[in-house]
Design a protein around this motif. Structure first.
Motif, PDB file in Angstrom:
ATOM      1  N   LEU A 123     -48.852  50.502  56.904  1.00  0.00           N
ATOM      2  CA  LEU A 123     -48.274  49.313  57.529  1.00  0.00           C
ATOM      3  C   LEU A 123     -47.197  49.713  58.542  1.00  0.00           C
ATOM      4  O   LEU A 123     -47.076  49.099  59.612  1.00  0.00           O
ATOM      5  N   GLY A 124     -46.430  50.748  58.198  1.00  0.00           N
ATOM      6  CA  GLY A 124     -45.420  51.230  59.134  1.00  0.00           C
ATOM      7  C   GLY A 124     -46.037  51.702  60.436  1.00  0.00           C
ATOM      8  O   GLY A 124     -45.530  51.396  61.526  1.00  0.00           O
ATOM      9  N   GLU A 125     -47.137  52.432  60.339  1.00  0.00           N
ATOM     10  CA  GLU A 125     -47.820  52.894  61.554  1.00  0.00           C
ATOM     11  C   GLU A 125     -48.336  51.721  62.378  1.00  0.00           C
ATOM     12  O   GLU A 125     -48.316  51.749  63.614  1.00  0.00           O
ATOM     13  N   LYS A 126     -48.784  50.681  61.694  1.00  0.00           N
ATOM     14  CA  LYS A 126     -49.250  49.479  62.393  1.00  0.00           C
ATOM     15  C   LYS A 126     -48.133  48.873  63.239  1.00  0.00           C
ATOM     16  O   LYS A 126     -48.367  48.382  64.346  1.00  0.00           O
ATOM     17  N   TRP A 127     -46.900  48.931  62.720  1.00  0.00           N
ATOM     18  CA  TRP A 127     -45.765  48.357  63.457  1.00  0.00           C
ATOM     19  C   TRP A 127     -45.101  49.368  64.379  1.00  0.00           C
ATOM     20  O   TRP A 127     -44.096  49.063  65.013  1.00  0.00           O
ATOM     21  N   GLY A 128     -45.636  50.586  64.452  1.00  0.00           N
ATOM     22  CA  GLY A 128     -45.147  51.536  65.448  1.00  0.00           C
ATOM     23  C   GLY A 128     -44.404  52.737  64.926  1.00  0.00           C
ATOM     24  O   GLY A 128     -43.906  53.555  65.718  1.00  0.00           O
ATOM     25  N   VAL A 129     -44.295  52.897  63.608  1.00  0.00           N
ATOM     26  CA  VAL A 129     -43.654  54.103  63.064  1.00  0.00           C
ATOM     27  C   VAL A 129     -44.488  55.328  63.438  1.00  0.00           C
ATOM     28  O   VAL A 129     -45.713  55.328  63.271  1.00  0.00           O
ATOM     29  N   GLY A 159     -45.446  38.790  57.618  1.00  0.00           N
ATOM     30  CA  GLY A 159     -46.691  38.019  57.575  1.00  0.00           C
ATOM     31  C   GLY A 159     -47.720  38.546  56.610  1.00  0.00           C
ATOM     32  O   GLY A 159     -48.911  38.268  56.756  1.00  0.00           O
ATOM     33  N   THR A 160     -47.276  39.313  55.611  1.00  0.00           N
ATOM     34  CA  THR A 160     -48.230  39.829  54.633  1.00  0.00           C
ATOM     35  C   THR A 160     -47.583  39.797  53.255  1.00  0.00           C
ATOM     36  O   THR A 160     -46.526  39.208  53.046  1.00  0.00           O
ATOM     37  N   SER A 161     -48.222  40.422  52.271  1.00  0.00           N
ATOM     38  CA  SER A 161     -47.698  40.438  50.906  1.00  0.00           C
ATOM     39  C   SER A 161     -48.262  41.642  50.172  1.00  0.00           C
ATOM     40  O   SER A 161     -49.219  42.286  50.633  1.00  0.00           O
ATOM     41  N   LEU A 162     -47.680  41.932  49.018  1.00  0.00           N
ATOM     42  CA  LEU A 162     -48.200  43.034  48.206  1.00  0.00           C
ATOM     43  C   LEU A 162     -49.643  42.784  47.798  1.00  0.00           C
ATOM     44  O   LEU A 162     -50.452  43.705  47.754  1.00  0.00           O
ATOM     45  N   ALA A 163     -49.953  41.526  47.491  1.00  0.00           N
ATOM     46  CA  ALA A 163     -51.313  41.185  47.053  1.00  0.00           C
ATOM     47  C   ALA A 163     -52.344  41.481  48.141  1.00  0.00           C
ATOM     48  O   ALA A 163     -53.514  41.730  47.845  1.00  0.00           O
ATOM     49  N   GLU A 164     -51.903  41.477  49.409  1.00  0.00           N
ATOM     50  CA  GLU A 164     -52.830  41.739  50.515  1.00  0.00           C
ATOM     51  C   GLU A 164     -53.016  43.227  50.772  1.00  0.00           C
ATOM     52  O   GLU A 164     -54.055  43.642  51.273  1.00  0.00           O
ATOM     53  N   ILE A 165     -52.014  44.040  50.430  1.00  0.00           N
ATOM     54  CA  ILE A 165     -52.123  45.465  50.756  1.00  0.00           C
ATOM     55  C   ILE A 165     -52.364  46.337  49.528  1.00  0.00           C
ATOM     56  O   ILE A 165     -52.666  47.521  49.662  1.00  0.00           O
ATOM     57  N   LEU A 166     -52.237  45.742  48.311  1.00  0.00           N
ATOM     58  CA  LEU A 166     -52.459  46.497  47.084  1.00  0.00           C
ATOM     59  C   LEU A 166     -53.203  45.637  46.070  1.00  0.00           C
ATOM     60  O   LEU A 166     -53.118  44.403  46.104  1.00  0.00           O
ATOM     61  N   LYS A 167     -53.896  46.292  45.159  1.00  0.00           N
ATOM     62  CA  LYS A 167     -54.516  45.594  44.043  1.00  0.00           C
ATOM     63  C   LYS A 167     -53.648  45.824  42.818  1.00  0.00           C
ATOM     64  O   LYS A 167     -53.543  46.943  42.315  1.00  0.00           O
TER      65      LYS A 167
END
Length: 517
Positions: free
Chosen positions: A242-248, A77-85
């Motif tokens: 993002l990994g920590e967000k999903w539980g890593v 539900g995301t993309s590179l454009a959302e997590i990086l510039k």
């Protein structure tokens, strides 16, 4: 999401790009994932070196094949454009040659590159370049699904995946010749042969020994090269978050001492502190040579084949600098070629020494296609290829000084002057890379891609030890940020297939349409 009374426990060893991706994918699918990393931060070879109070990218500097991560992130539900510039680069690289006042920009626009080559060399060479690009695209399109997206093939499975038409296409492109020989049939200007021969070094190899299939790197670059705001380290940081967000569950500054087995199957890992972590599955994201050398314990060692030092890929001698430059109008990526290209690789692979006159790559991290936004000190990474003998030979001060002096002199003859005080320079040598990446000897790309059979030489994501999987640049499909990321996706997909969480087939293949152009 996984629905089971027993959630499979996975330990990922190594927070390089392959480990970050596999941990993220598996956590997103609901598995219990712990990520172990000996360094204090994620990234692996995507590393920043602190110089004069600033962080300088001192590992991978080119971001390509963004579809590898975008397709994965789309499922979340995301993309590179959302997590990086990200910013698209128009000038892929600016090239200069020793003894010549001419420079050549290779551009993301093929027609503009052809115009530049016509002005630099001749209209005939421009036409040959367009033919080369057409062949590189055909080769890439032929190999993307059966090789890049798929679990490591063998010769028979490759033939089966390609089919008669694909095999006819591949053999018609002449992949069994060396890259250098193939380029000689495309270009008459030796400078262009030298420029495109450099693609072999992207896999840590010699253009004289690498297969012609590596010409597909041209298509990879033409599909797009991006700069990352804040540096490449931001890629690793964003994927870790993002990994920590999903539980890593990350465990930084904690090295893995050994991989444990019970009844021939993986049972967990032991940290250097002595702590034991139980696991149903382990993904090892490090150089597989470390496993073959027994650095992760005797239980798994017999299942991995050692790579002779002579078969290792290139290492490097790098200068991370916060310096002032003048003269040569650098863009973000710059290459300064020597006059005797073959001698460089003979020095490295035959004589096992720092090249007397090596090609110098300079990443000017504060520059865009328009150059430097404001005058003053800038972040520079200068890289010269070197042999991967860091575990058996420590280059002494005279060897280092000679290589550094010849490199600076080459750049000076091309018009570039760099001024830096001692505290504004950090040097990294093969012996340093050998310490950073155990088992590698300083090799930055795993095994050298020499000979057309090398396509089948890298280990698969599924090892001979039940429950143990491998990822990273030393395994299939190869080195570089996008390929190592794909190895992480393949390791996760293979593990999930073995658990019955995805539909099993003859070989694991990462789904998704052809990469967009």
């Amino acid at each position: 999401m996984l629905n089971s009374r027993h959630t499979p426990r996975v330990v990922v060893v190594g927070a390089g790009i392959g480990g970050l991706v596999s941990a993220l994918v598996l956590a997103h699918r609901g598995l219990d994932v712990t990520l172990i990393e000996s360094a204090a931060t994620p990234g692996g070879k995507i590393r920043q070196v602190q110089v004069d109070g600033v962080g300088i990218d001192s590992g991978p500097t080119v971001f390509t094949m963004r579809w590898v991560l975008d397709q994965m992130l789309q499922e979340m539900g995301t993309s590179l454009a959302e997590i990086l510039k990200l910013e698209n680069i128009g000038v892929l690289a600016r090239h200069a040659w020793d003894g010549s006042p001419q420079t050549l920009d290779l551009l993301s626009d093929t027609e503009r590159s052809a115009d530049a080559i016509a002005a630099f060399s001749s209209p005939q060479e421009a036409r040959r370049f367009l033919g080369f690009c057409k062949q590189a695209r055909k080769l890439y399109d032929t190999l993307e699904k059966p090789y890049i997206r798929s679990e490591r093939p063998d010769l028979l499975s490759m033939v089966g995946d390609l089919g008669l038409q694909g095999m006819a296409t591949l053999t018609g492109l002449g992949p069994f010749a060396s890259l250098w020989r193939s380029l000689g049939s495309h270009f008459h200007d030796p400078r262009l042969q030298q420029l495109f021969g450099r693609y072999a070094t992207y896999c840590g190899s010699s253009p004289w020994s690498a297969p012609a299939t590596l010409m597909l790197v041209a298509q990879v670059e033409l599909d797009g090269v991006w700069s990352v705001s804040g540096g490449m380290f931001e890629v690793a940081k964003a994927l870790a978050q993002l990994g920590e967000k999903w539980g890593v569950k990350p465990r930084y500054s904690q090295a893995c001492a050994r991989i444990l087995t019970q009844n021939g199957q993986v049972s967990g890992v032991q940290l250097e502190s002595g702590e034991m972590l139980d696991a149903d599955h382990v993904i090892f994201n490090g150089d597989v040579a470390a496993l073959a050398q027994g650095l992760l314990g005797p239980a798994v060692q017999p299942n991995f084949q050692a790579v002779p030092a002579t078969n290792r890929s290139l290492s490097a001698f790098t200068l991370s600098m916060h310096a002032e430059s003048s003269g040569f109008p650098m863009v973000r990526h710059n290459v300064f070629f020597n006059q005797n290209y073959q001698r460089e690789f003979d020095d490295i692979f035959q004589h096992r020494r720092l090249p007397e006159q090596g090609t110098v790559y300079v990443c000017a991290q504060d520059r865009s296609d328009d150059g430097l936004a404001q005058p003053g000190l800038e972040r520079l990474l200068c890289l010269v290829n070197a042999p991967a003998d860091g575990d058996t030979h420590s280059f002494n001060s005279s060897e280092i000084h000679a290589c550094e002096t010849s490199s600076l002199a080459l750049m000076r003859r091309c018009g570039l002057e760099i001024k830096a005080s001692p505290q504004q320079v950090v040097r990294t040598l093969p012996q340093d890379f050998a310490r950073l990446f155990p088992g590698s000897g300083g090799a930055l790309y795993g095994q050298a891609t020499h000979g057309w059979m090398s396509a089948f030489a890298r280990p698969s994501s599924r090892s001979k030890v039940p429950g143990l999987y491998t990822a990273g640049g030393s395994v299939h499909p190869g080195p570089g940020v996008p390929m190592a990321a794909m190895s992480g996706r393949l390791a996760a997909a293979t593990l999930m297939a073995d658990l019955g969480l995805t539909k099993s087939s003859r070989r694991v293949v990462i789904s998704g349409g052809m990469s967009t152009r």
